[in-house]
Design a protein around this motif. Structure first.
Motif, PDB file in Angstrom:
ATOM      1  N   UNK A   1       0.830  -1.212   0.000  1.00 28.68           N
ATOM      2  CA  UNK A   1       0.000   0.000   0.000  1.00 28.68           C
ATOM      3  C   UNK A   1       0.862   1.258   0.000  1.00 28.68           C
ATOM      4  N   UNK A   2       2.028   1.215   0.720  1.00 27.61           N
ATOM      5  CA  UNK A   2       2.926   2.378   0.706  1.00 27.61           C
ATOM      6  C   UNK A   2       3.504   2.616  -0.674  1.00 27.61           C
TER       7      UNK A   2
ATOM      8  N   UNK B   1      11.516  12.007  -0.666  1.00 26.47           N
ATOM      9  CA  UNK B   1      10.596  12.796   0.163  1.00 26.47           C
ATOM     10  C   UNK B   1       9.250  12.091   0.299  1.00 26.47           C
ATOM     11  N   UNK B   2       8.754  11.530  -0.797  1.00 21.97           N
ATOM     12  CA  UNK B   2       7.460  10.868  -0.747  1.00 21.97           C
ATOM     13  C   UNK B   2       7.515   9.533   0.001  1.00 21.97           C
ATOM     14  N   UNK B   3       8.708   8.946   0.112  1.00 24.65           N
ATOM     15  CA  UNK B   3       8.831   7.628   0.757  1.00 24.65           C
ATOM     16  C   UNK B   3       8.934   7.734   2.275  1.00 24.65           C
ATOM     17  N   UNK B   4       9.222   8.912   2.811  1.00 26.07           N
ATOM     18  CA  UNK B   4       9.474   9.041   4.246  1.00 26.07           C
ATOM     19  C   UNK B   4       8.252   8.643   5.073  1.00 26.07           C
ATOM     20  N   UNK B   5       7.082   9.151   4.713  1.00 21.28           N
ATOM     21  CA  UNK B   5       5.880   8.873   5.497  1.00 21.28           C
ATOM     22  C   UNK B   5       5.465   7.403   5.401  1.00 21.28           C
TER      23      UNK B   5
ATOM     24  N   UNK C   1      -8.687  -5.754  15.386  1.00 19.38           N
ATOM     25  CA  UNK C   1      -9.204  -4.613  16.125  1.00 19.38           C
ATOM     26  C   UNK C   1      -8.222  -3.459  15.959  1.00 19.38           C
ATOM     27  N   UNK C   2      -8.676  -2.415  15.330  1.00 15.74           N
ATOM     28  CA  UNK C   2      -7.773  -1.332  14.944  1.00 15.74           C
ATOM     29  C   UNK C   2      -7.632  -0.297  16.047  1.00 15.74           C
ATOM     30  N   UNK C   3      -6.387   0.203  16.195  1.00 11.13           N
ATOM     31  CA  UNK C   3      -6.094   1.283  17.126  1.00 11.13           C
ATOM     32  C   UNK C   3      -5.947   2.604  16.407  1.00 11.13           C
ATOM     33  N   UNK C   4      -5.494   3.613  17.131  1.00 12.41           N
ATOM     34  CA  UNK C   4      -5.349   4.959  16.551  1.00 12.41           C
ATOM     35  C   UNK C   4      -4.301   4.984  15.443  1.00 12.41           C
ATOM     36  N   UNK C   5      -3.260   4.164  15.576  1.00 14.88           N
ATOM     37  CA  UNK C   5      -2.214   4.143  14.556  1.00 14.88           C
ATOM     38  C   UNK C   5      -2.745   3.728  13.199  1.00 14.88           C
ATOM     39  N   UNK C   6      -3.715   2.801  13.194  1.00 15.17           N
ATOM     40  CA  UNK C   6      -4.288   2.352  11.927  1.00 15.17           C
ATOM     41  C   UNK C   6      -4.969   3.519  11.202  1.00 15.17           C
ATOM     42  N   UNK C   7      -5.700   4.301  11.952  1.00 15.41           N
ATOM     43  CA  UNK C   7      -6.388   5.431  11.316  1.00 15.41           C
ATOM     44  C   UNK C   7      -5.406   6.511  10.880  1.00 15.41           C
ATOM     45  N   UNK C   8      -4.277   6.586  11.575  1.00 14.94           N
ATOM     46  CA  UNK C   8      -3.208   7.488  11.109  1.00 14.94           C
ATOM     47  C   UNK C   8      -2.690   7.022   9.751  1.00 14.94           C
ATOM     48  N   UNK C   9      -2.446   5.724   9.609  1.00 12.38           N
ATOM     49  CA  UNK C   9      -1.948   5.182   8.340  1.00 12.38           C
ATOM     50  C   UNK C   9      -2.975   5.407   7.231  1.00 12.38           C
ATOM     51  N   UNK C  10      -4.246   5.125   7.542  1.00 15.54           N
ATOM     52  CA  UNK C  10      -5.299   5.347   6.537  1.00 15.54           C
ATOM     53  C   UNK C  10      -5.373   6.818   6.149  1.00 15.54           C
ATOM     54  N   UNK C  11      -5.208   7.698   7.136  1.00 18.94           N
ATOM     55  CA  UNK C  11      -5.216   9.131   6.844  1.00 18.94           C
ATOM     56  C   UNK C  11      -4.080   9.532   5.920  1.00 18.94           C
ATOM     57  N   UNK C  12      -2.900   8.909   6.115  1.00 18.02           N
ATOM     58  CA  UNK C  12      -1.770   9.196   5.215  1.00 18.02           C
ATOM     59  C   UNK C  12      -2.077   8.745   3.790  1.00 18.02           C
ATOM     60  N   UNK C  13      -2.690   7.562   3.676  1.00 15.76           N
ATOM     61  CA  UNK C  13      -3.062   7.080   2.340  1.00 15.76           C
ATOM     62  C   UNK C  13      -4.033   8.054   1.678  1.00 15.76           C
ATOM     63  N   UNK C  14      -5.041   8.494   2.450  1.00 15.63           N
ATOM     64  CA  UNK C  14      -6.002   9.466   1.914  1.00 15.63           C
ATOM     65  C   UNK C  14      -5.299  10.756   1.509  1.00 15.63           C
TER      66      UNK C  14
END
Length: 543
Positions: free
Chosen positions: A76-77, A104-108, A142-155
């Protein structure tokens, strides 16, 4: 490693095969286009993502599922990195690989992968992973806050790519606009798939995110390869510039000409040898153009090119900006408008000639209208004008409720003047009387010569007494006047009759007849007097 074939595995494996097939076809057809290279790599990442998702779905042991789920974030990254690189290259036409941009784009995504890999320490991505009690071999994360952070980065990456595509969808060439619209539509699938999976509303717990990227890839493939002309676009762009009817000069930041097309050479009298030389040197014979260039004026300037065959052109000067808004030079577009200019000159000349003719016609029409409504000798209105003006004037007076005076005047013994002094002296008497009338009336009054020595004055908005006083003033003024003819002095008098609307009549025939009867009474009573109409005069005339 225990493994079990499930319908989840089959769907994801098929997705991986399709992604790999699209990547292979795109790679074979990539040519020299950097955007296609990024697209191919994006589809490779999508195939990897779908493959590890399929392996996770088929694994039996929970530890194996966690391992493959961790590797999913590698796929996905990679997808979002190459998606953003692709949209940037597609929108801005990049042709060279930029390693710094890739880093630069690979850092996140790398940071997100690190967070996933160390989930056992902090449980930010998955707070718990258990088997579904209903569906065998299906892990529930069961997803934690980190999962939504990753999804937010994808968005964030996908939204940025869609923003770039939106620019082309509104401002690109016709083909690019259509392609960009399809690309934007395809970019929506990851949002839908990820949202459905994150909200736990996917059918039978299937992760739709890998398949959503497959849908994105199919849409992208259709937009890039099936709509045609993508391979030929750079070549076509070069051919268009070379065969443009307008001249094109490209100047860098050091004011050197770095490109000029054949039409530009023809219009400026330059050759291809001017490339690399200063614009100020090779176009020193065009100071107006250089003045606009130096003052960074971007509006078009019109100028003559005094070459072997003089031409009239417009020059549009525009900045050359990259996708970040940085200035890289300026573009000069020269448009030959010689034919249009000559046509405009001829049109102006024809318009001037036509305007002169129109003015002459208007003058003649005014003169003709004046002659048609005026008596040639006295410049008073004639009987024709009177016949046209009386009916509407009476109608207005009737509607508004005001009176109109009718004053009929006749010069006494006029025939004797003609017989004694001649018709030329009689004409002078008529002109003198007309001048007195003009001096004694208002601007709203209508003075007319009925014929010979007989005159009629139509006086709107006046009473009978006021009309009589006005007639008396005219009579006295004429009585006191004299015409010098040779060594003689010509003098005479005038008689008049007055009628008033509506007291003495409601139509023009009745009112003229009443005024004429009053005039006849003045003549019968010894002339040189003004008489007002009364009904007894009409009875006497009828008897």
């Amino acid at each position: 490693m225990p493994f079990q074939l499930t319908h989840h595995f089959g769907a994801l494996a098929l997705t991986a095969v399709i992604d790999a097939l699209v990547a292979s076809i795109a790679w074979q057809r990539r040519g020299a286009t950097l955007a296609r290279t990024y697209f191919s790599l994006m589809m490779v990442a999508a195939s990897v993502y779908a493959t590890v998702s399929a392996l996770e779905a088929g694994s039996v042991r929970l530890s194996d599922k966690i391992f493959w789920s961790t590797l999913e974030y590698v796929g996905s990254g990679g997808i979002i990195i190459f998606f953003l690189l692709f949209t940037s290259a597609f929108t801005h036409g990049h042709s060279r690989f930029k390693a710094r941009l890739l880093v630069k784009l690979s850092l996140l995504p790398l940071l997100n992968l690190l967070i996933v890999a160390t989930n056992n320490w902090h449980h930010l991505i998955w707070t718990a992973i258990v088997f579904d009690p209903v569906q065998s071999n299906v892990a529930v994360y069961k997803h934690g806050l980190g999962y939504f952070w990753v999804v937010g980065c994808i968005y964030l990456y996908v939204l940025r790519g869609m923003q770039l595509l939106a620019r082309t969808a509104f401002s690109g060439a016709a083909l690019q606009r259509k392609q960009a619209q399809l690309l934007i539509l395809g970019s929506l699938f990851p949002f839908i798939g990820s949202a459905l999976y994150s909200l736990d509303i996917t059918p039978t717990g299937l992760n739709l995110t890998p398949m959503s990227f497959m849908a994105t890839g199919v849409f992208f493939f259709w937009a890039l390869f099936r709509m045609g002309a993508f391979d030929a676009l750079p070549i076509a762009r070069g051919m268009v510039i070379e065969h443009l009817r307008d001249g094109v000069l490209v100047v860098d930041l050091r004011h050197r000409i770095i490109d000029i097309n054949p039409k530009g050479q023809l219009l400026t009298g330059l050759s291809s040898d001017c490339v690399g030389r200063s614009l100020h040197t090779v176009l020193s014979h065009l100071p107006e153009l250089l003045q606009n260039y130096d003052q960074v004026i971007e509006v078009a300037v019109d100028l003559w090119l005094h070459a072997k065959h003089p031409r009239y052109i417009t020059v549009q000067i525009s900045p050359l900006l990259d996708y970040q808004g940085r200035l890289h030079g300026r573009l000069l577009v020269l448009h030959d408008i010689t034919a249009r200019y000559q046509a405009e000159v001829e049109l102006r000349q024809a318009n001037d000639c036509l305007q002169q003719q129109l003015e002459k016609i208007e003058f003649l029409q005014t003169k003709l209208q004046h002659q048609a409504s005026r008596d040639q000798l006295t410049e008073l209105f004639n009987r024709h004008y009177l016949n046209e003006i009386l009916p509407p004037e009476l109608q207005r007076a009737k509607q508004a409720g005001y009176s109109i005076g009718f004053m009929m005047l006749d010069i006494d013994h006029f025939k004797r003047i003609n017989d004694t002094f001649g018709h030329r002296a009689g004409d002078l008497v008529l002109q003198a009387f007309s001048q007195i009338i003009s001096q004694q009336i208002r601007s709203t009054d209508i003075p007319c010569r009925l014929g010979g020595e007989e005159f009629l004055l139509v006086l709107p908005g006046i009473t009978l007494e006021a009309a009589w006083e006005r007639a008396e003033c005219i009579r006295q003024a004429f009585e006191n006047s004299a015409i010098q003819w040779a060594e003689s002095e010509v003098k005479t008098t005038v008689s008049g009759g007055i009628a008033i609307f509506p007291d003495h009549g409601t139509n023009d025939d009745d009112l003229l007849h009443a005024a004429d009867l009053a005039l006849y009474a003045s003549k019968h009573s010894g002339r040189n007097q003004i008489t007002c109409f009364n009904p007894v005069m009409k009875q006497s005339a009828e008897s």
